[in-house]
Motif scaffolding. Structure first.
Motif, short mmCIF file in Angstrom:
data_model
loop_
_atom_site.label_atom_id
_atom_site.label_comp_id
_atom_site.label_asym_id
_atom_site.label_seq_id
_atom_site.Cartn_x
_atom_site.Cartn_y
_atom_site.Cartn_z
N SER A 46 0.64 1.36 -6.39
CA SER A 46 0.79 0.36 -5.33
C SER A 46 1.94 -0.59 -5.66
O SER A 46 2.45 -0.63 -6.79
CB SER A 46 -0.50 -0.45 -5.19
N TYR A 49 -0.98 -6.36 5.96
CA TYR A 49 -2.28 -6.98 5.69
C TYR A 49 -2.11 -8.22 4.82
O TYR A 49 -1.18 -8.32 4.03
CB TYR A 49 -3.20 -5.98 4.98
N THR A 50 -3.07 -9.13 4.93
CA THR A 50 -3.03 -10.35 4.14
C THR A 50 -3.96 -10.28 2.93
O THR A 50 -4.04 -11.23 2.15
CB THR A 50 -3.46 -11.57 5.00
N ASP A 51 -4.63 -9.14 2.74
CA ASP A 51 -5.64 -9.01 1.69
C ASP A 51 -5.11 -9.20 0.28
O ASP A 51 -5.85 -9.55 -0.63
CB ASP A 51 -6.29 -7.61 1.76
N TYR A 52 -3.80 -8.96 0.08
CA TYR A 52 -3.27 -8.92 -1.29
C TYR A 52 -2.44 -10.15 -1.65
O TYR A 52 -1.75 -10.15 -2.66
CB TYR A 52 -2.40 -7.68 -1.47
N SER A 112 3.92 -6.46 3.85
CA SER A 112 2.68 -5.71 4.14
C SER A 112 2.17 -6.04 5.53
O SER A 112 2.51 -7.08 6.10
CB SER A 112 1.60 -6.07 3.10
N THR A 131 -3.14 -13.07 -2.87
CA THR A 131 -3.42 -13.67 -4.18
C THR A 131 -2.85 -12.82 -5.32
O THR A 131 -2.46 -13.34 -6.37
CB THR A 131 -4.93 -13.84 -4.40
N ASP A 132 -2.78 -11.49 -5.10
CA ASP A 132 -2.20 -10.62 -6.13
C ASP A 132 -0.72 -10.94 -6.35
O ASP A 132 -0.18 -10.75 -7.44
CB ASP A 132 -2.34 -9.15 -5.73
N TYR A 165 5.47 -13.33 0.30
CA TYR A 165 4.63 -12.26 0.84
C TYR A 165 4.85 -12.28 2.35
O TYR A 165 4.38 -13.18 3.05
CB TYR A 165 3.17 -12.55 0.48
N GLU A 191 0.84 -1.21 0.00
CA GLU A 191 0.00 0.00 0.00
C GLU A 191 0.87 1.25 0.00
O GLU A 191 1.48 1.61 1.00
CB GLU A 191 -0.93 0.00 1.21
#
Length: 231
Positions: free
Chosen positions: A66, A89-92, A87, A94-95, A104, A61
């Motif tokens: 980004s 956060y774990t939200d990304y 990061s 799959t990106d 990651y 982020e």
């Protein structure tokens, strides 16, 4: 191994923390590293062609561009660079797969995990590393380019100086065609891996192993320029 590593993160505290980890990891594994830090993706992209990054460690982020968008841009023409996302956060996650990210890492980054990922990055880079295949009196040998310190011509043979000396019946002109931007031909009889230069003087080139090579007349400015542009 010589490595150019880029850190892209808008938090100075995080950049300092990762820089310190990188220095410790490099010392533990006998790697020579140059660390480049950027506060934004756009600043990195502006200097992308000049840096020749081997490993990119990027936050996800960031303003404007980004970390994922940065990686997609890089992957348009570069699939050798190892990309590691960091990061909170774990939200990304799959990106990361979409841009062939090596790993990651979740903040706060743990030293043991970080070192393990860096070792894996080096393994991947080594698989992509170029080799020289040379014929010697004992048969054929394969030499990774990064291990070659310098090459000198000896009549109809060359002597490749690296972890060990390798002598092969090939001309300097022929072998020059097989090398890349890391190598600089000085005069008619020697090619030097720029990554192994520690210091240049008007009289000598001092290598990282302490060895001295006599500076060829007229090449002081040329080799310094090549060093700045390619290392």
């Amino acid at each position: 191994m010589d490595l150019n590593i880029t850190l892209c993160d808008d938090e100075k505290e995080q950049t300092d923390f990762l820089s310190n980890l990188l220095i410790k990891w490099a010392e533990n594994n006998n790697h020579y590293i140059k660390i480049h830090t950027f506060k934004s993706s756009e600043n990195f992209l502006f200097q992308y062609d000049d840096i020749k990054t081997d490993i990119l460690i990027s936050d996800i982020e960031m303003d404007k561009i980004s970390g994922v968008a940065l990686a997609k841009k890089i992957r348009e023409n570069n699939h050798e660079m190892q990309i590691i996302f960091v990061s909170g956060y774990t939200d990304y996650i799959t990106d990361g797969y979409d841009v062939e990210a090596l790993n990651y890492l979740i903040k706060p980054v743990k030293e043991e995990k970080f070192f393990s990922v860096m070792n894996k990055a080096v393994e991947k880079l080594l698989k992509n590393e170029k080799f020289l295949t040379l014929e010697t009196q004992d048969g054929f040998v394969r030499l990774p380019l990064y291990e070659i310190i310098y090459i000198e011509s000896q009549r109809n043979y060359i002597n490749v100086h690296g972890k060990e000396n390798t002598i092969s019946r090939i001309t300097l002109k022929e072998i020059e065609k097989l090398l890349d931007h890391r190598f600089f031909k000085m005069g008619r009889s020697i090619i030097i891996n720029l990554h192994y230069i520690h210091q240049t003087t008007k009289d000598f080139i001092i290598l990282t192993n302490g060895e001295k090579i006599t500076m060829v007349r007229g090449y002081y400015d040329k080799i310094n320029r090549a060093f700045i542009e390619n290392v």
